[in-house]
Design an enzyme around this catalytic site. Structure first.
Site, PDB file in Angstrom:
ATOM      1  N   GLU A 157      -0.024 -12.342  10.750  1.00  0.00           N
ATOM      2  CA  GLU A 157      -1.270 -11.577  10.817  1.00  0.00           C
ATOM      3  C   GLU A 157      -2.450 -12.454  11.223  1.00  0.00           C
ATOM      4  O   GLU A 157      -3.312 -12.034  11.985  1.00  0.00           O
ATOM      5  CB  GLU A 157      -1.526 -10.934   9.449  1.00  0.00           C
ATOM      6  CG  GLU A 157      -2.833 -10.163   9.387  1.00  0.00           C
ATOM      7  CD  GLU A 157      -3.085  -9.528   8.021  1.00  0.00           C
ATOM      8  OE1 GLU A 157      -2.233  -9.662   7.116  1.00  0.00           O
ATOM      9  OE2 GLU A 157      -4.141  -8.905   7.868  1.00  0.00           O
ATOM     10  N   ASN A 198       0.904  -1.156   0.000  1.00  0.00           N
ATOM     11  CA  ASN A 198       0.000   0.000   0.000  1.00  0.00           C
ATOM     12  C   ASN A 198       0.941   1.204   0.000  1.00  0.00           C
ATOM     13  O   ASN A 198       1.254   1.774   1.036  1.00  0.00           O
ATOM     14  CB  ASN A 198      -0.898  -0.011   1.233  1.00  0.00           C
ATOM     15  CG  ASN A 198      -1.782  -1.251   1.246  1.00  0.00           C
ATOM     16  OD1 ASN A 198      -2.421  -1.574   0.249  1.00  0.00           O
ATOM     17  ND2 ASN A 198      -1.803  -1.972   2.358  1.00  0.00           N
ATOM     18  N   GLU A 250      -8.158  -3.602  -2.768  1.00  0.00           N
ATOM     19  CA  GLU A 250      -8.392  -2.957  -1.477  1.00  0.00           C
ATOM     20  C   GLU A 250      -8.189  -1.444  -1.555  1.00  0.00           C
ATOM     21  O   GLU A 250      -7.506  -0.850  -0.718  1.00  0.00           O
ATOM     22  CB  GLU A 250      -7.484  -3.577  -0.402  1.00  0.00           C
ATOM     23  CG  GLU A 250      -7.776  -5.045  -0.178  1.00  0.00           C
ATOM     24  CD  GLU A 250      -6.977  -5.687   0.944  1.00  0.00           C
ATOM     25  OE1 GLU A 250      -5.851  -5.236   1.216  1.00  0.00           O
ATOM     26  OE2 GLU A 250      -7.497  -6.641   1.546  1.00  0.00           O
ATOM     27  N   ASP A 285      -6.569 -15.385   1.804  1.00  0.00           N
ATOM     28  CA  ASP A 285      -5.665 -14.373   2.350  1.00  0.00           C
ATOM     29  C   ASP A 285      -4.847 -14.902   3.523  1.00  0.00           C
ATOM     30  O   ASP A 285      -5.120 -14.553   4.667  1.00  0.00           O
ATOM     31  CB  ASP A 285      -6.504 -13.162   2.791  1.00  0.00           C
ATOM     32  CG  ASP A 285      -5.662 -11.916   2.991  1.00  0.00           C
ATOM     33  OD1 ASP A 285      -4.441 -12.002   2.836  1.00  0.00           O
ATOM     34  OD2 ASP A 285      -6.235 -10.855   3.294  1.00  0.00           O
TER      35      ASP A 285
HETATM   36  C1  BDP Z   1      -4.209  -8.476   3.902  1.00  0.00           C
HETATM   37  C2  BDP Z   1      -3.827  -7.489   4.967  1.00  0.00           C
HETATM   38  C3  BDP Z   1      -3.667  -6.088   4.418  1.00  0.00           C
HETATM   39  C4  BDP Z   1      -2.714  -6.128   3.218  1.00  0.00           C
HETATM   40  C5  BDP Z   1      -3.243  -7.126   2.205  1.00  0.00           C
HETATM   41  C6  BDP Z   1      -2.341  -7.294   1.000  1.00  0.00           C
HETATM   42  O1  BDP Z   1      -4.801  -7.477   5.969  1.00  0.00           O
HETATM   43  O2  BDP Z   1      -3.179  -5.251   5.436  1.00  0.00           O
HETATM   44  O3  BDP Z   1      -2.582  -4.861   2.662  1.00  0.00           O
HETATM   45  O4  BDP Z   1      -3.347  -8.390   2.803  1.00  0.00           O
HETATM   46  O5  BDP Z   1      -1.757  -8.365   0.866  1.00  0.00           O
HETATM   47  O6  BDP Z   1      -4.086  -9.769   4.427  1.00  0.00           O
HETATM   48  O7  BDP Z   1      -2.226  -6.393   0.185  1.00  0.00           O
END
Ligand code: BDP
Length: 689
Positions: free
Chosen positions: A396, A214, A295, A368
């Site tokens: 995470e 991000n 996202e 994920d």
């Molecule tokens: C998710 C996370 C998020 C990440 C996203 C990603 O919660 O914070 O930005 O993956 O891989 O699991 O881009």
């Protein structure tokens, strides 16, 4: 006097026992029962020479005499043919040729009647890897009397992805703040940067993405490029290339253009010039990592273009410099389509349309980074596109940095998933679990995941047990009883987590946003596919996500032989059942229990496993220093508490649908469901940007 001396001795013992804070990772180089080496003859790059001489001095307890021209019995001979005529004279061309730029050779041989051990390679990078391998042999107390090792990496791209922000917060980071201090760069080069590079080189990692996917557009400003160049300067001698995550809208945000449309010539020109500038700062720059149209991140679809249009534009800018684009396939949008299907649906049709220097980066599973997922169906489905396999080392979804979860079995499970995965990939990316905590990863066992990732990316044939064995010996102790117990703990740990968090194929039932702890009841997220209820679908009839032909049919994205394993609820292995099927509460499982009974059994087994881990650890912990021993005991007791929390909260919630009792005689939940539902976590780590 006697008393005084005794006291002094006791204090000194305490100091040495307390002195281990985990900073040295698996490169501790304390004295071991080392094999007989009499002298060292070396011609290598300065960092390699320094690593080897310092390490040997520690391991052997005294420096090895350096020979300049001669060889004596028991010499360690280290150098490439280009650097040492003695090595060139051995004419190892045939043996070295297949080892390429990074491989190495370690051999016991006799030269002019003297037994010597040779470490050699085609290049300085290869030699550095060989040196680290040789040191590993000594640290783990392997015999070095009859060596014949040739090793070259399984994959050319072995990269850590840091989700580190420029303000030093780390997305999903649980080990403090970022190790990269952008404020004091480029002038101040923390010793930690060198130690980071050493650790990576020691396990074969050859690339690092410095910033979060991000991505802040600022990373491409000259101010930050100068800072990134300073880091690249520290990492270069260790064979590590720098890569950057870029924001697709950068031409607008820092370039002053009105659009970031990849087909617009002004945008293409901006990226070309910007990329040329990056290479002025970092001549061996690796390339860009991109999270686009995912996202909320901008991407080519904002302009009606495809992922291939976006990736190819960047690839064209990088191609003259031999850089690559790692374009992430972690995409999903709010739609009625099962989230597990979306990446495949978007990317498979693009196979063959990407430039040659685009690698599509695919997470190990289709949702994920959950404690257990089937492999991602894109592996094997894009034969004309090189794929990077992305794992998450930062935990995470596996208990943050307070749970002991050794992830090599998770990595192996994915790599071993039929021929698709291991044969489809050109590299591996690991989302780093590193921060500025003194022990780097927050949990001493978190280091094992960093270690295992690198070792597996180098050698895909290593087993989880072998990697654990090496890591324990280097990190803690060579004591066989200690190694054996700790290895058993590590190998059991991931399955324990699956059992107390998401057994039988459940997934994504953690707390919303921060992802800490259980929240299977949660249904208030702004998007359906961010809600746990979307994923478990529990109702009075049963539980699980029907992804077969009667449901979302995500199963159709897999090859027929794989489909056949999972499509029938009666044959589907228990571990995948609720991923693929919505199953009645009284469905008979392979164990003979009903689904409800099995679910309870798994949750209780998970907690019991952690209790066993705690007990086993406490029985051997006195073999190591008190500091780490205590730290691990405390963390295990948090884990035990949280495992019970997961078990109780999930079972109480699912019981509202099954309407069946907990097993007779089972430990009762500590609180009511209402209590668990009302828990609030305002400062859970890892969520700040
Ligand atoms: C998710 C996370 C998020 C990440 C996203 C990603 O919660 O914070 O930005 O993956 O891989 O699991 O881009």
């Amino acid at each position: 006097m006697k008393n005084f001396l005794f006291l002094l001795l006791a204090i000194l013992c305490q100091i040495t026992l307390h002195a281990e804070d985990g900073y040295r990772l698996w490169l501790r180089y304390d004295k071991v029962d080392a094999p007989h080496l009499t002298a060292l003859r070396i011609e290598a790059a300065p960092v390699a020479q320094k690593e080897l001489t310092t390490a040997l001095e520690g391991l052997l307890g005294k420096p090895l005499p350096l020979l300049l021209n001669t060889l004596t019995e028991g010499t360690l001979l280290v150098g490439t043919p280009a650097r040492l005529t003695t090595v060139a004279a051995l004419h190892l061309e045939k043996d070295l040729a297949p080892l390429g730029e990074e491989g190495f050779l370690i051999r016991s041989l006799t030269i002019s009647g003297k037994h010597v051990t040779l470490v050699t390679a085609n290049t300085d990078n290869g030699l550095l890897y060989g040196i680290f391998h040789f040191l590993r042999l000594i640290q783990t107390q392997q015999s070095i009397s009859d060596l014949n090792i040739s090793s070259a990496p399984s994959l050319p791209y072995r990269i850590l992805d840091h989700w580190d922000n420029l303000n030093r917060t780390v997305e999903r980071g649980y080990a403090g703040f970022s190790i990269f201090n952008w404020f004091t760069l480029p002038g101040y080069l923390d010793q930690r940067y060198t130690d980071y590079a050493r650790a990576n080189a020691s396990i074969g990692i050859n690339g690092t993405v410095l910033n979060n996917v991000n991505a802040s557009p600022l990373i491409l400003t000259s101010e930050y490029l100068e800072k990134a160049a300073a880091l690249a300067g520290v990492f270069r001698p260790y064979g590590i290339r720098v890569y950057l995550s870029v924001n697709f809208a950068s031409p607008i945000t820092i370039g002053g253009l009105r659009t970031a449309d990849p087909l617009d010539p002004a945008v293409q020109d901006w990226w070309k010039k910007k990329t040329d500038e990056v290479y002025k700062y970092i001549p061996d720059f690796g390339g860009f990592l991109v999270k686009a149209n995912s996202e909320g991140q901008p991407g080519p679809q904002n302009y009606g273009r495809t992922h291939a249009d976006g990736a190819n534009m960047l690839a064209d800018a990088l191609a003259p410099h031999k850089g690559i684009v790692m374009w992430r396939a972690f995409v999903y949008s709010e739609s009625s389509e099962d989230r597990a299907k979306q990446a495949y649906n978007e990317f498979k049709p693009l196979d063959g349309l990407f430039r040659k220097n685009v690698w599509v980066q695919v997470k190990n599973g289709p949702i994920d980074f959950q404690p257990r997922e089937p492999y991602h169906p894109l592996f094997g489905a894009m034969p004309r596109t090189p794929l990077m396999l992305e794992f998450q080392l930062t935990q995470e979804y596996l208990g943050f940095s307070t749970h002991l979860a050794y992830l090599a079995p998770l990595f192996r499970e994915c790599l071993d998933a039929g021929p698709p995965v291991s044969s489809a990939i050109t590299g591996m990316a690991g989302v780093a679990n590193i921060g500025n905590d003194i022990d780097w990863c927050g949990h001493p066992f978190g280091q094992a995941n960093w270690y295992a990732f690198g070792r597996l990316a180098w050698d895909q044939h290593l087993s989880s047990g072998q990697i654990a064995d090496e890591w324990i010996r280097q990190t803690f102790s060579n004591n066989p009883a200690f190694v054996d117990t700790v290895k058993r703990i590590m190998l059991a740990s991931r399955e324990a987590i699956v059992d107390y968090m998401t057994p039988l194929g459940l997934h994504h039932i953690m707390g919303y946003g921060h992802h800490y702890g259980p929240a299977p009841w949660y249904n208030k997220a702004p998007r359906a596919d961010w809600n746990p209820v979307y994923f478990h679908r529990a109702d009075s009839a049963g539980i699980g996500f029907d992804r077969t032909a009667t449901g979302s049919n995500a199963l159709e994205q897999y090859p027929p032989d794989v489909r056949a394993l999972w499509e029938n609820a009666d044959n589907c292995p228990d571990r995948w059942l609720l991923w693929w099927h919505h199953v009645a509460w009284d469905h008979r499982m392979h164990t003979g229990r009903t689904l409800w009974e099995e679910l309870c059994h798994k949750y209780y087994t998970g907690v019991d496993s952690v209790r066993w881990m705690e007990k086993a650890w406490n029985a051997v912990k006195n073999d190591i220093d008190q500091q780490r021993a205590r730290q691990i005991s405390m963390l295990l007791s948090i884990q035990e508490h949280e495992a019970a929390w997961w078990r109780d909260a999930c079972l109480l919630y699912f019981q509202t649908f099954s309407r069946q009792p907990l097993p007779a005689g089972a430990e009762l939940p500590a609180h009511t469901l209402d209590y668990y539902e009302k828990l609030n976590f305002n400062n859970a780590p890892g969520t700040l940007r």
